[in-house]
Scaffold this motif. Structure first.
Motif, PDB file in Angstrom:
ATOM      1  N   GLY A   1      20.423   6.080  -4.264  1.00 41.93           N
ATOM      2  CA  GLY A   1      19.133   6.277  -4.909  1.00 41.93           C
ATOM      3  C   GLY A   1      18.961   7.625  -5.580  1.00 41.93           C
ATOM      4  N   LEU A   2      20.042   8.406  -5.686  1.00 42.44           N
ATOM      5  CA  LEU A   2      19.982   9.691  -6.370  1.00 42.44           C
ATOM      6  C   LEU A   2      20.364   9.516  -7.836  1.00 42.44           C
ATOM      7  CD1 LEU A   2      21.768  11.885  -3.659  1.00 42.44           C
ATOM      8  CD2 LEU A   2      19.304  11.595  -4.005  1.00 42.44           C
ATOM      9  N   ASP A   3      19.954  10.444  -8.661  1.00 41.06           N
ATOM     10  CA  ASP A   3      20.271  10.396 -10.087  1.00 41.06           C
ATOM     11  C   ASP A   3      21.722  10.841 -10.286  1.00 41.06           C
ATOM     12  OD1 ASP A   3      20.513  10.620 -12.812  1.00 41.06           O
ATOM     13  OD2 ASP A   3      18.822  11.981 -13.089  1.00 41.06           O
ATOM     14  N   PRO A   4      22.623   9.951 -10.658  1.00 43.79           N
ATOM     15  CA  PRO A   4      24.046  10.326 -10.756  1.00 43.79           C
ATOM     16  C   PRO A   4      24.336  11.326 -11.856  1.00 43.79           C
ATOM     17  CG  PRO A   4      23.697   8.127 -11.647  1.00 43.79           C
ATOM     18  CD  PRO A   4      22.405   8.533 -11.006  1.00 43.79           C
ATOM     19  N   THR A   5      23.463  11.426 -12.868  1.00 42.66           N
ATOM     20  CA  THR A   5      23.710  12.366 -13.959  1.00 42.66           C
ATOM     21  C   THR A   5      23.554  13.814 -13.511  1.00 42.66           C
ATOM     22  OG1 THR A   5      21.408  12.341 -14.730  1.00 42.66           O
ATOM     23  CG2 THR A   5      22.902  10.668 -15.626  1.00 42.66           C
ATOM     24  N   ARG A   6      22.920  14.024 -12.379  1.00 39.33           N
ATOM     25  CA  ARG A   6      22.669  15.392 -11.897  1.00 39.33           C
ATOM     26  C   ARG A   6      23.790  15.906 -10.995  1.00 39.33           C
ATOM     27  NH1 ARG A   6      16.898  15.261  -9.208  1.00 39.33           N
ATOM     28  NH2 ARG A   6      17.604  17.390  -8.643  1.00 39.33           N
ATOM     29  N   TYR A   7      24.721  15.021 -10.631  1.00 38.79           N
ATOM     30  CA  TYR A   7      25.740  15.407  -9.653  1.00 38.79           C
ATOM     31  C   TYR A   7      27.137  15.189 -10.210  1.00 38.79           C
ATOM     32  CZ  TYR A   7      21.728  15.284  -6.547  1.00 38.79           C
ATOM     33  OH  TYR A   7      20.495  15.505  -5.971  1.00 38.79           O
ATOM     34  N   GLY A   8      28.080  15.897  -9.617  1.00 33.18           N
ATOM     35  CA  GLY A   8      29.485  15.752  -9.976  1.00 33.18           C
ATOM     36  C   GLY A   8      30.342  16.295  -8.855  1.00 33.18           C
ATOM     37  N   GLY A   9      31.642  16.328  -9.087  1.00 41.28           N
ATOM     38  CA  GLY A   9      32.553  16.779  -8.051  1.00 41.28           C
ATOM     39  C   GLY A   9      32.250  18.184  -7.558  1.00 41.28           C
ATOM     40  N   HIS A  10      31.768  19.057  -8.444  1.00 41.31           N
ATOM     41  CA  HIS A  10      31.465  20.430  -8.047  1.00 41.31           C
ATOM     42  C   HIS A  10      30.213  20.518  -7.184  1.00 41.31           C
ATOM     43  CE1 HIS A  10      31.994  24.739  -8.318  1.00 41.31           C
ATOM     44  NE2 HIS A  10      30.729  24.886  -8.663  1.00 41.31           N
ATOM     45  N   SER A  11      29.441  19.442  -7.099  1.00 35.06           N
ATOM     46  CA  SER A  11      28.220  19.459  -6.298  1.00 35.06           C
ATOM     47  C   SER A  11      28.514  19.706  -4.825  1.00 35.06           C
ATOM     48  CB  SER A  11      27.460  18.136  -6.454  1.00 35.06           C
ATOM     49  OG  SER A  11      26.964  17.992  -7.768  1.00 35.06           O
ATOM     50  N   LEU A  12      29.699  19.318  -4.357  1.00 36.11           N
ATOM     51  CA  LEU A  12      30.053  19.534  -2.951  1.00 36.11           C
ATOM     52  C   LEU A  12      30.235  21.028  -2.677  1.00 36.11           C
ATOM     53  CD1 LEU A  12      32.625  16.629  -2.565  1.00 36.11           C
ATOM     54  CD2 LEU A  12      30.295  16.697  -1.657  1.00 36.11           C
ATOM     55  N   ARG A  13      30.990  21.701  -3.504  1.00 36.61           N
ATOM     56  CA  ARG A  13      31.218  23.139  -3.340  1.00 36.61           C
ATOM     57  C   ARG A  13      29.919  23.921  -3.556  1.00 36.61           C
ATOM     58  NH1 ARG A  13      35.512  26.853  -3.402  1.00 36.61           N
ATOM     59  NH2 ARG A  13      35.320  28.653  -4.789  1.00 36.61           N
ATOM     60  N   ALA A  14      29.190  23.559  -4.605  1.00 42.94           N
ATOM     61  CA  ALA A  14      27.909  24.225  -4.867  1.00 42.94           C
ATOM     62  C   ALA A  14      26.926  23.962  -3.737  1.00 42.94           C
ATOM     63  CB  ALA A  14      27.333  23.737  -6.196  1.00 42.94           C
ATOM     64  N   GLY A  15      26.981  22.756  -3.172  1.00 44.30           N
ATOM     65  CA  GLY A  15      26.086  22.417  -2.074  1.00 44.30           C
ATOM     66  C   GLY A  15      26.356  23.249  -0.840  1.00 44.30           C
ATOM     67  N   PHE A  16      27.640  23.464  -0.540  1.00 47.40           N
ATOM     68  CA  PHE A  16      27.980  24.306   0.612  1.00 47.40           C
ATOM     69  C   PHE A  16      27.396  25.700   0.446  1.00 47.40           C
ATOM     70  CE2 PHE A  16      30.556  27.672   2.374  1.00 47.40           C
ATOM     71  CZ  PHE A  16      30.682  27.296   3.707  1.00 47.40           C
ATOM     72  N   VAL A  17      27.613  26.307  -0.719  1.00 46.19           N
ATOM     73  CA  VAL A  17      27.136  27.674  -0.958  1.00 46.19           C
ATOM     74  C   VAL A  17      25.621  27.732  -0.856  1.00 46.19           C
ATOM     75  CG1 VAL A  17      27.017  29.545  -2.634  1.00 46.19           C
ATOM     76  CG2 VAL A  17      29.127  28.238  -2.386  1.00 46.19           C
ATOM     77  N   THR A  18      24.950  26.791  -1.514  1.00 49.89           N
ATOM     78  CA  THR A  18      23.486  26.797  -1.520  1.00 49.89           C
ATOM     79  C   THR A  18      22.926  26.565  -0.126  1.00 49.89           C
ATOM     80  OG1 THR A  18      23.536  25.920  -3.774  1.00 49.89           O
ATOM     81  CG2 THR A  18      21.458  25.764  -2.570  1.00 49.89           C
ATOM     82  N   GLN A  19      23.464  25.579   0.592  1.00 48.22           N
ATOM     83  CA  GLN A  19      22.981  25.294   1.934  1.00 48.22           C
ATOM     84  C   GLN A  19      23.222  26.478   2.865  1.00 48.22           C
ATOM     85  OE1 GLN A  19      21.575  21.891   2.783  1.00 48.22           O
ATOM     86  NE2 GLN A  19      20.652  23.440   4.107  1.00 48.22           N
ATOM     87  N   ALA A  20      24.359  27.136   2.705  1.00 45.48           N
ATOM     88  CA  ALA A  20      24.668  28.298   3.543  1.00 45.48           C
ATOM     89  C   ALA A  20      23.690  29.440   3.270  1.00 45.48           C
ATOM     90  CB  ALA A  20      26.100  28.751   3.295  1.00 45.48           C
ATOM     91  N   PHE A  21      23.382  29.686   2.000  1.00 50.58           N
ATOM     92  CA  PHE A  21      22.398  30.716   1.684  1.00 50.58           C
ATOM     93  C   PHE A  21      21.038  30.367   2.279  1.00 50.58           C
ATOM     94  CE2 PHE A  21      24.904  32.482  -2.055  1.00 50.58           C
ATOM     95  CZ  PHE A  21      24.970  33.765  -1.544  1.00 50.58           C
ATOM     96  N   ARG A  22      20.649  29.106   2.154  1.00 49.65           N
ATOM     97  CA  ARG A  22      19.355  28.683   2.695  1.00 49.65           C
ATOM     98  C   ARG A  22      19.301  28.817   4.209  1.00 49.65           C
ATOM     99  NH1 ARG A  22      16.018  24.925  -0.401  1.00 49.65           N
ATOM    100  NH2 ARG A  22      16.626  25.005  -2.596  1.00 49.65           N
ATOM    101  N   ALA A  23      20.464  28.711   4.853  1.00 48.14           N
ATOM    102  CA  ALA A  23      20.511  28.832   6.308  1.00 48.14           C
ATOM    103  C   ALA A  23      20.627  30.286   6.764  1.00 48.14           C
ATOM    104  CB  ALA A  23      21.689  28.031   6.855  1.00 48.14           C
TER     105      ALA A  23
END
Length: 384
Positions: free
Chosen positions: A323-345
């Motif tokens: 149910g997510l918008d696929p145009t907003r995500y790509g393979g780099h979303s995993l690496r970017a997600g780790f960095v962003t989630q880590a900063f938020r934590a």
């Protein structure tokens, strides 16, 4: 006019295709066997992807020069500026630029490499003319560079819940994709690094979970290597070691020549996905077969390596199914997600770089600024 292909033929007499970006070597013509060894050595100094890109860039420039009647090698500084400016002005039917600034920067580097390989000076003083042109192009491009959205932990959980299926044959793809997603996120992997992993790169650890060995990466072309630790997870759904071992159990059935029947049996015996299996003692394998592989219809597992592009397309497909918008995500979303989630934590940049392998905080600052703007921000303490 000089006709050179990939990207220059003048690096070494009698050697054949040159390695882009290397200075010309003087000396006598070598024997065929010695010349071939020299060629392989020089080719190994740059990655295959860089050689392909530079070769394509040189073909583009030399064809453009031929059409315009300009000399490609050695190229006049004005010729390079005209070429880059024309490319920068090229637009798609929707009005957006056809070439990103990063693409134009690489093309300029390819032209400099071609000149260096041919033993002639780069256009302008050490390539400064091309750099000046690129600075002007960057100033004209006011639009912010497009980046995929980071995939955060809650997004990842949503995707994992949507793909969980114990039924044949969908369970095979579900097991592989869960392992790719969790390894990519927890390990802050680039998609090319995920695609390059072999079975022997998975190192079980009774204390840490799983160590994954990265043999070579975008910023480690000389292959110094890096170990990324994927810890045991609290929730079986998001436990990266569990996901990796479930997938590897299926691969063991495939690689054991048991065929389709053995794979089906392994799927049925994979256990409840809601329970942990990561604490079981595991032996390290020395198999150099790919870890993440392509799949065929009917649950068949191919012997070929899953490509970085396939990782990208899989993530988009799984995001859409959740149910997510696929145009907003790509393979780099995993690496970017780790960095962003880590900063938020609350993690600091040094701790984040331990996992990502970044050499400095420059790139991390982009994620901090754009995706975690309230972390450490005084606006949260002014009483609004």
């Amino acid at each position: 006019m000089t006709d050179l292909s990939t990207p220059v033929r003048a690096l070494l007499p009698g050697v054949g295709e040159p390695a882009a970006g290397l200075p010309a070597l003087p000396g006598a013509v070598l024997a065929a066997a010695d010349a071939e060894r020299v060629r392989r050595t020089l080719d190994g100094s740059v990655s295959a992807a860089t050689r392909r890109a530079y070769a394509s860039d040189w073909r583009s420039f030399s064809a453009w020069c031929a059409a315009k009647g300009y000399v490609a090698l050695p190229a006049a500084p004005e010729t390079v500026i005209a070429y880059l400016s024309e490319a920068a002005a090229t637009v798609r039917p929707d009005g957006t630029p056809a070439y990103a600034v990063s693409t134009l920067t690489r093309r300029a580097a390819a032209l400099n490499a071609a000149h260096a390989s041919a033993g002639v000076p780069a256009p302008g003083a050490g390539g400064q003319v091309a750099r000046a042109a690129l600075r002007a192009i960057r100033r004209e491009r006011t639009a912010a560079p497009r980046r995929v959205d980071p995939l955060l932990t809650d997004d990842l959980k949503l995707i994992l819940r949507s793909l969980a299926t114990p039924a044949w044959p969908g369970a095979v793809a579900a097991a592989r994709d869960a392992a790719v997603l969790l390894a990519g996120f927890a390990g802050a992997f680039r998609r090319s690094e995920l695609a390059a992993l072999n079975l022997s790169d998975v190192i079980p650890s009774r204390h840490d979970g799983v160590h994954l060995r990265v043999r070579r990466s975008k910023t480690d072309q000389e292959g110094a290597g890096l170990i990324k630790a994927l810890p045991f997870g609290h929730d079986p759904l998001t436990c990266a070691p569990c996901a990796l071992y479930r997938w590897m159990d299926l691969l063991e059935a495939v690689d054991g020549d048991g065929g389709r029947v053995a794979l089906m049996r392994a799927v049925r015996g994979s256990g409840d996905p809601g329970t942990h299996l990561c604490r079981r003692e595991r032996a390290r394998t020395d198999s150099e077969l790919p870890l993440f592989r392509s799949l065929a219809g009917g649950g068949a597992v191919k012997a070929t390596r899953m490509s970085g592009h396939a990782v990208n397309e899989m993530l988009k497909r799984r995001a859409a199914a959740a149910g997510l918008d696929p145009t907003r995500y790509g393979g780099h979303s995993l690496r970017a997600g780790f960095v962003t989630q880590a900063f938020r934590a609350g993690a600091d940049s040094r701790a984040i770089r331990r996992q990502t392998g970044h050499k400095s905080d420059t790139v991390l600052a982009v994620y901090d600024r754009e995706y975690a703007p309230l972390v450490g921000n005084a606006v949260t303490s002014i009483g609004l």
